[in-house]
Design a protein around this motif. Sequence first.
Motif, short mmCIF file in Angstrom:
data_model
loop_
_atom_site.label_atom_id
_atom_site.label_comp_id
_atom_site.label_asym_id
_atom_site.label_seq_id
_atom_site.Cartn_x
_atom_site.Cartn_y
_atom_site.Cartn_z
N GLY A 105 0.79 -1.15 0.01
CA GLY A 105 0.01 -0.11 0.09
C GLY A 105 0.78 1.27 0.03
O GLY A 105 0.27 2.60 0.34
N VAL A 106 2.12 1.20 -0.20
CA VAL A 106 3.00 2.36 -0.41
C VAL A 106 3.82 2.38 -1.62
O VAL A 106 4.14 1.14 -2.24
N GLU A 107 4.30 3.34 -2.02
CA GLU A 107 5.09 3.30 -3.10
C GLU A 107 6.50 3.18 -2.83
O GLU A 107 7.19 3.55 -2.15
N PRO A 108 7.13 2.08 -3.65
CA PRO A 108 8.37 1.43 -3.28
C PRO A 108 9.41 2.41 -3.84
O PRO A 108 9.06 2.94 -4.95
N GLU A 109 10.49 2.93 -3.30
CA GLU A 109 11.31 3.84 -3.88
C GLU A 109 12.85 3.13 -4.36
O GLU A 109 13.34 2.51 -3.58
N VAL A 110 13.21 2.99 -5.62
CA VAL A 110 14.24 2.55 -6.19
C VAL A 110 15.12 3.72 -6.22
O VAL A 110 15.24 4.61 -7.10
N ILE A 111 16.18 3.67 -5.15
CA ILE A 111 16.92 4.79 -4.93
C ILE A 111 18.19 4.87 -5.80
O ILE A 111 18.58 3.62 -5.96
N THR A 112 18.86 5.81 -5.89
CA THR A 112 20.07 6.02 -6.50
C THR A 112 21.29 5.34 -5.50
O THR A 112 21.21 5.28 -4.41
N GLY A 113 22.42 5.25 -6.01
CA GLY A 113 23.50 4.58 -5.23
C GLY A 113 23.81 5.69 -4.34
O GLY A 113 24.33 5.35 -3.01
N VAL A 114 24.08 7.06 -4.51
CA VAL A 114 24.29 8.18 -3.63
C VAL A 114 23.35 8.25 -2.78
O VAL A 114 23.87 8.29 -1.47
N GLU A 115 22.24 8.01 -2.78
CA GLU A 115 21.10 8.15 -2.05
C GLU A 115 21.09 6.95 -0.92
O GLU A 115 21.09 7.23 0.27
N GLU A 116 21.47 5.87 -1.42
CA GLU A 116 21.66 4.50 -0.50
C GLU A 116 22.93 4.97 0.19
O GLU A 116 23.02 4.59 1.68
N ALA A 117 23.93 5.40 -0.14
CA ALA A 117 25.15 5.76 0.54
C ALA A 117 25.00 6.75 1.77
O ALA A 117 25.11 6.49 2.64
N ALA A 118 24.12 7.87 1.34
CA ALA A 118 23.66 8.68 2.39
C ALA A 118 22.88 7.98 3.68
O ALA A 118 23.17 8.51 4.86
N LEU A 119 21.93 7.32 3.23
CA LEU A 119 21.19 6.58 4.27
C LEU A 119 22.05 5.69 5.13
O LEU A 119 21.70 5.26 6.29
N SER A 120 23.06 4.87 4.48
CA SER A 120 23.85 4.01 5.17
C SER A 120 24.74 4.95 6.29
O SER A 120 24.71 4.50 7.31
N PHE A 121 25.39 6.04 5.68
CA PHE A 121 26.08 6.82 6.71
C PHE A 121 25.29 7.47 7.83
O PHE A 121 25.41 7.22 8.95
N ALA A 122 23.90 7.82 7.47
CA ALA A 122 23.20 8.32 8.53
C ALA A 122 22.58 7.11 9.72
O ALA A 122 22.90 7.43 10.93
N GLY A 123 22.60 5.94 9.12
CA GLY A 123 22.34 4.89 10.18
C GLY A 123 23.45 4.40 11.00
O GLY A 123 23.31 4.20 11.94
N ALA A 124 24.61 4.43 10.14
CA ALA A 124 25.88 3.86 10.95
C ALA A 124 26.18 5.12 11.97
O ALA A 124 26.71 4.66 13.29
N SER A 125 26.23 6.31 11.70
CA SER A 125 26.70 7.48 12.32
C SER A 125 25.67 7.63 13.51
O SER A 125 26.22 8.37 14.37
#
Length: 315
Positions: A105-125
Amino acid sequence: MTRVAAIDCGTNSIRLLIADIERTAGTTTVTDVVREMRVVRLGEGVDATGELSAAALERTFAATEDYAALIAQHGAAVVRFVATSASRDARNRDDFVAGIRARLGVEPEVITGVEEAALSFAGASSVLPVLAGQEVLVVDLGGGSTEFVLGNAQGVIAAKSVDIGCVRLTERHLRSDPPTQEQRAAALVDIDAAIDRAGQDVPLGRATAVVGVAGSVTTIAAHALGLGVYSPAAIHGAELPLATFQAAATDLTDLAREQRAELPFMHPGRVDVIGAGGLVWSRILERVAELTGGRITTAVASEHDILDGIALSVG
Protein backbone atom coordinates in the motif's frame (compact mmCIF):
# COMPACT_ATOMS: atom_id res chain seq x y z
CA MET A 1 7.19 9.99 19.49
CA THR A 2 6.53 8.48 16.06
CA ARG A 3 6.28 4.80 15.24
CA VAL A 4 7.75 4.14 11.81
CA ALA A 5 8.37 1.15 9.59
CA ALA A 6 11.43 0.96 7.35
CA ILE A 7 12.06 -1.72 4.72
CA ASP A 8 15.39 -2.19 2.99
CA CYS A 9 15.15 -4.45 -0.06
CA GLY A 10 18.59 -5.32 -1.35
CA THR A 11 20.11 -7.85 -3.69
CA ASN A 12 20.36 -10.63 -1.11
CA SER A 13 17.94 -9.80 1.71
CA ILE A 14 14.86 -7.81 2.61
CA ARG A 15 14.79 -6.33 6.10
CA LEU A 16 12.17 -4.69 8.27
CA LEU A 17 12.58 -2.26 11.16
CA ILE A 18 9.60 -1.03 13.13
CA ALA A 19 10.82 1.53 15.62
CA ASP A 20 9.69 4.33 17.90
CA ILE A 21 11.58 7.53 17.19
CA GLU A 22 11.61 10.39 19.67
CA ARG A 23 13.32 13.70 19.03
CA THR A 24 13.80 16.00 22.03
CA ALA A 25 16.21 18.86 22.74
CA GLY A 26 18.45 18.06 19.81
CA THR A 27 18.71 14.34 20.60
CA THR A 28 17.15 11.41 18.77
CA THR A 29 16.20 8.14 20.44
CA VAL A 30 15.39 5.08 18.37
CA THR A 31 13.72 2.15 20.13
CA ASP A 32 13.35 -1.08 18.17
CA VAL A 33 9.93 -2.72 18.18
CA VAL A 34 10.58 -5.31 15.44
CA ARG A 35 13.77 -6.00 13.48
CA GLU A 36 13.64 -8.85 10.95
CA MET A 37 15.64 -10.11 8.00
CA ARG A 38 14.78 -12.59 5.25
CA VAL A 39 17.18 -13.75 2.56
CA VAL A 40 15.12 -13.69 -0.66
CA ARG A 41 17.96 -13.23 -3.18
CA LEU A 42 16.00 -10.70 -5.27
CA GLY A 43 19.11 -10.09 -7.38
CA GLU A 44 19.60 -13.73 -8.33
CA GLY A 45 20.80 -13.75 -11.93
CA VAL A 46 20.35 -10.01 -12.49
CA ASP A 47 24.02 -9.45 -13.27
CA ALA A 48 23.77 -11.91 -16.18
CA THR A 49 20.19 -11.40 -17.40
CA GLY A 50 19.39 -7.81 -16.48
CA GLU A 51 16.02 -8.93 -15.10
CA LEU A 52 14.45 -9.96 -11.80
CA SER A 53 13.36 -13.58 -12.09
CA ALA A 54 9.81 -14.70 -11.42
CA ALA A 55 11.01 -16.90 -8.55
CA ALA A 56 12.97 -14.06 -6.94
CA LEU A 57 9.98 -11.73 -7.22
CA GLU A 58 7.72 -14.39 -5.67
CA ARG A 59 10.07 -14.81 -2.68
CA THR A 60 10.29 -11.05 -2.18
CA PHE A 61 6.55 -10.53 -2.47
CA ALA A 62 5.89 -13.29 0.10
CA ALA A 63 8.25 -11.64 2.60
CA THR A 64 6.61 -8.25 1.92
CA GLU A 65 3.18 -9.70 2.71
CA ASP A 66 4.51 -10.93 6.07
CA TYR A 67 6.05 -7.54 6.76
CA ALA A 68 2.80 -5.77 5.86
CA ALA A 69 1.00 -7.87 8.48
CA LEU A 70 3.61 -6.98 11.12
CA ILE A 71 3.37 -3.28 10.26
CA ALA A 72 -0.42 -3.37 10.62
CA GLN A 73 -0.14 -5.33 13.87
CA HIS A 74 2.23 -2.80 15.44
CA GLY A 75 0.51 0.29 14.10
CA ALA A 76 3.34 2.13 12.35
CA ALA A 77 2.25 5.62 11.38
CA VAL A 78 4.70 6.00 8.50
CA VAL A 79 6.12 3.37 6.15
CA ARG A 80 9.09 3.78 3.80
CA PHE A 81 10.19 1.02 1.43
CA VAL A 82 13.60 1.44 -0.21
CA ALA A 83 15.04 -0.82 -2.91
CA THR A 84 18.66 -0.74 -3.99
CA SER A 85 21.13 -2.38 -6.39
CA ALA A 86 19.18 -5.30 -7.91
CA SER A 87 16.11 -3.15 -8.53
CA ARG A 88 18.21 -0.35 -10.02
CA ASP A 89 19.76 -2.78 -12.50
CA ALA A 90 16.63 -4.65 -13.58
CA ARG A 91 14.78 -3.88 -16.80
CA ASN A 92 11.55 -5.21 -15.29
CA ARG A 93 11.69 -3.10 -12.13
CA ASP A 94 8.15 -1.88 -12.90
CA ASP A 95 6.85 -5.40 -12.15
CA PHE A 96 8.64 -5.25 -8.81
CA VAL A 97 7.29 -1.79 -7.99
CA ALA A 98 3.71 -2.76 -8.86
CA GLY A 99 3.91 -5.95 -6.81
CA ILE A 100 5.21 -4.18 -3.72
CA ARG A 101 2.65 -1.39 -4.04
CA ALA A 102 -0.19 -3.92 -4.25
CA ARG A 103 0.96 -5.79 -1.14
CA LEU A 104 2.14 -2.94 1.07
CA GLY A 105 0.00 0.00 0.00
CA VAL A 106 2.99 2.34 -0.35
CA GLU A 107 5.14 3.29 -3.29
CA PRO A 108 8.53 1.53 -3.14
CA GLU A 109 11.46 3.81 -3.88
CA VAL A 110 14.22 2.52 -6.14
CA ILE A 111 16.93 4.85 -4.92
CA THR A 112 20.23 5.86 -6.49
CA GLY A 113 23.57 4.66 -5.22
CA VAL A 114 24.33 8.10 -3.79
CA GLU A 115 21.03 8.11 -1.88
CA GLU A 116 21.80 4.62 -0.61
CA ALA A 117 25.21 5.77 0.58
CA ALA A 118 23.78 8.74 2.46
CA LEU A 119 21.19 6.58 4.23
CA SER A 120 23.86 4.06 5.20
CA PHE A 121 26.01 6.81 6.67
CA ALA A 122 23.06 8.24 8.58
CA GLY A 123 22.25 4.84 10.07
CA ALA A 124 25.80 3.96 11.03
CA SER A 125 26.70 7.38 12.40
CA SER A 126 23.55 7.59 14.51
CA VAL A 127 24.79 5.03 17.02
CA LEU A 128 28.58 4.90 16.85
CA PRO A 129 30.68 7.46 18.77
CA VAL A 130 33.47 7.44 16.18
CA LEU A 131 32.63 10.72 14.47
CA ALA A 132 33.93 13.21 17.03
CA GLY A 133 36.75 15.10 15.34
CA GLN A 134 37.18 12.45 12.64
CA GLU A 135 36.47 11.91 8.97
CA VAL A 136 34.94 8.44 8.92
CA LEU A 137 34.71 6.14 5.91
CA VAL A 138 31.54 4.04 6.05
CA VAL A 139 31.60 1.02 3.73
CA ASP A 140 28.23 -0.63 3.03
CA LEU A 141 29.07 -4.00 1.46
CA GLY A 142 25.88 -5.35 -0.08
CA GLY A 143 24.84 -8.11 -2.42
CA GLY A 144 24.96 -6.14 -5.65
CA SER A 145 26.79 -2.95 -4.80
CA THR A 146 29.12 -1.40 -2.26
CA GLU A 147 28.84 2.18 -1.04
CA PHE A 148 31.81 4.27 0.08
CA VAL A 149 30.83 7.29 2.19
CA LEU A 150 33.23 9.74 3.80
CA GLY A 151 31.66 11.96 6.41
CA ASN A 152 32.04 13.71 9.72
CA ALA A 153 29.83 14.99 12.51
CA GLN A 154 28.30 17.51 10.10
CA GLY A 155 27.28 14.86 7.56
CA VAL A 156 28.38 13.35 4.26
CA ILE A 157 31.47 14.81 2.57
CA ALA A 158 31.50 12.53 -0.49
CA ALA A 159 29.87 9.27 -1.55
CA LYS A 160 30.06 6.73 -4.36
CA SER A 161 28.23 3.49 -5.10
CA VAL A 162 30.00 0.86 -7.19
CA ASP A 163 28.76 -2.43 -8.63
CA ILE A 164 30.66 -4.95 -6.54
CA GLY A 165 28.84 -7.11 -4.02
CA CYS A 166 28.84 -10.61 -2.61
CA VAL A 167 26.04 -11.94 -4.84
CA ARG A 168 27.21 -10.21 -8.01
CA LEU A 169 30.82 -11.40 -7.69
CA THR A 170 29.84 -14.93 -6.66
CA GLU A 171 27.67 -15.32 -9.75
CA ARG A 172 30.22 -13.64 -12.01
CA HIS A 173 33.43 -15.30 -10.85
CA LEU A 174 33.38 -17.68 -7.84
CA ARG A 175 31.82 -20.80 -9.34
CA SER A 176 34.01 -23.42 -7.66
CA ASP A 177 33.77 -24.62 -4.07
CA PRO A 178 36.00 -23.21 -2.71
CA PRO A 179 36.91 -20.74 -5.47
CA THR A 180 40.08 -21.32 -7.45
CA GLN A 181 42.99 -18.89 -7.42
CA GLU A 182 42.13 -17.90 -10.99
CA GLN A 183 38.53 -17.10 -9.98
CA ARG A 184 39.71 -15.04 -7.02
CA ALA A 185 42.18 -13.16 -9.19
CA ALA A 186 39.40 -12.30 -11.67
CA ALA A 187 37.19 -11.08 -8.83
CA LEU A 188 40.01 -8.95 -7.44
CA VAL A 189 40.40 -7.23 -10.81
CA ASP A 190 36.76 -6.12 -10.55
CA ILE A 191 37.17 -5.13 -6.90
CA ASP A 192 40.28 -3.04 -7.55
CA ALA A 193 38.64 -1.30 -10.51
CA ALA A 194 35.62 -0.49 -8.36
CA ILE A 195 37.76 0.89 -5.54
CA ASP A 196 39.58 3.05 -8.10
CA ARG A 197 36.23 4.39 -9.34
CA ALA A 198 35.12 5.12 -5.79
CA GLY A 199 38.39 6.90 -5.10
CA GLN A 200 37.77 9.31 -7.98
CA ASP A 201 34.80 10.78 -6.07
CA VAL A 202 35.61 9.94 -2.46
CA PRO A 203 38.97 11.01 -0.97
CA LEU A 204 39.62 7.67 0.70
CA GLY A 205 43.05 8.74 1.91
CA ARG A 206 41.50 11.36 4.20
CA ALA A 207 39.74 8.76 6.34
CA THR A 208 40.76 8.60 9.99
CA ALA A 209 38.42 5.69 10.84
CA VAL A 210 36.63 2.93 8.89
CA VAL A 211 33.21 1.49 9.69
CA GLY A 212 31.84 -1.54 7.83
CA VAL A 213 28.13 -2.29 7.68
CA ALA A 214 25.79 -4.97 6.29
CA GLY A 215 25.75 -8.75 6.49
CA SER A 216 29.08 -9.66 4.91
CA VAL A 217 31.01 -7.38 7.26
CA THR A 218 29.12 -8.41 10.38
CA THR A 219 29.44 -12.11 9.51
CA ILE A 220 33.19 -11.71 9.02
CA ALA A 221 33.30 -9.92 12.38
CA ALA A 222 31.45 -12.82 14.00
CA HIS A 223 34.08 -15.20 12.61
CA ALA A 224 36.93 -12.96 13.75
CA LEU A 225 35.42 -12.82 17.24
CA GLY A 226 34.99 -16.60 17.36
CA LEU A 227 31.30 -16.35 18.26
CA GLY A 228 29.36 -19.49 19.08
CA VAL A 229 26.16 -17.83 17.88
CA TYR A 230 25.38 -14.75 15.82
CA SER A 231 25.19 -11.96 18.41
CA PRO A 232 24.39 -8.41 17.23
CA ALA A 233 25.31 -7.10 20.69
CA ALA A 234 28.79 -8.62 20.48
CA ILE A 235 29.35 -7.57 16.88
CA HIS A 236 28.07 -4.00 16.99
CA GLY A 237 30.86 -1.54 17.65
CA ALA A 238 33.56 -4.24 17.62
CA GLU A 239 36.85 -2.60 16.66
CA LEU A 240 39.36 -5.09 15.33
CA PRO A 241 42.82 -4.84 13.77
CA LEU A 242 42.72 -4.86 9.98
CA ALA A 243 44.83 -8.02 9.97
CA THR A 244 42.25 -9.78 12.16
CA PHE A 245 39.41 -8.83 9.83
CA GLN A 246 41.44 -9.86 6.80
CA ALA A 247 42.44 -13.24 8.26
CA ALA A 248 38.80 -14.02 9.07
CA ALA A 249 37.70 -12.91 5.60
CA THR A 250 40.34 -15.07 3.89
CA ASP A 251 39.40 -18.07 6.01
CA LEU A 252 35.74 -17.79 5.00
CA THR A 253 36.74 -17.60 1.35
CA ASP A 254 39.02 -20.64 1.71
CA LEU A 255 36.42 -22.85 3.39
CA ALA A 256 34.21 -25.18 1.38
CA ARG A 257 30.48 -24.48 1.37
CA GLU A 258 29.76 -27.39 3.71
CA GLN A 259 32.29 -26.08 6.23
CA ARG A 260 30.86 -22.56 6.10
CA ALA A 261 27.37 -23.94 6.64
CA GLU A 262 28.50 -25.60 9.87
CA LEU A 263 29.71 -22.34 11.44
CA PRO A 264 27.31 -21.56 14.30
CA PHE A 265 26.91 -17.86 13.47
CA MET A 266 26.38 -18.32 9.71
CA HIS A 267 22.97 -17.43 8.29
CA PRO A 268 21.95 -20.04 5.68
CA GLY A 269 21.35 -17.29 3.13
CA ARG A 270 24.96 -16.12 3.35
CA VAL A 271 26.71 -19.48 3.07
CA ASP A 272 27.19 -19.37 -0.69
CA VAL A 273 28.13 -15.67 -1.00
CA ILE A 274 30.25 -14.90 2.07
CA GLY A 275 33.44 -15.92 0.26
CA ALA A 276 33.00 -13.08 -2.21
CA GLY A 277 32.09 -10.76 0.63
CA GLY A 278 35.35 -11.71 2.29
CA LEU A 279 37.34 -10.88 -0.84
CA VAL A 280 35.70 -7.46 -1.13
CA TRP A 281 36.09 -6.49 2.53
CA SER A 282 39.68 -7.69 2.79
CA ARG A 283 40.74 -5.83 -0.37
CA ILE A 284 39.01 -2.62 0.69
CA LEU A 285 40.82 -2.69 4.03
CA GLU A 286 44.14 -3.34 2.32
CA ARG A 287 43.66 -0.47 -0.13
CA VAL A 288 42.45 1.98 2.51
CA ALA A 289 45.45 1.18 4.70
CA GLU A 290 47.71 1.95 1.74
CA LEU A 291 45.89 5.15 0.78
CA THR A 292 46.05 6.48 4.34
CA GLY A 293 49.77 5.75 4.63
CA GLY A 294 49.17 3.18 7.34
CA ARG A 295 47.20 5.59 9.51
CA ILE A 296 44.20 3.23 9.50
CA THR A 297 45.07 0.10 11.51
CA THR A 298 41.63 -0.98 12.74
CA ALA A 299 38.06 -1.12 11.48
CA VAL A 300 34.70 -1.08 13.25
CA ALA A 301 31.71 -3.33 12.51
CA SER A 302 28.25 -1.80 12.83
CA GLU A 303 24.91 -3.57 13.06
CA HIS A 304 23.16 -0.27 12.25
CA ASP A 305 23.11 0.78 8.62
CA ILE A 306 20.80 1.84 5.80
CA LEU A 307 17.79 0.29 7.53
CA ASP A 308 18.25 2.64 10.50
CA GLY A 309 18.89 5.51 8.10
CA ILE A 310 15.55 4.83 6.37
CA ALA A 311 13.73 4.85 9.71
CA LEU A 312 15.41 8.09 10.79
CA SER A 313 14.49 9.73 7.47
CA VAL A 314 10.76 9.47 8.22
CA GLY A 315 10.70 9.58 12.03
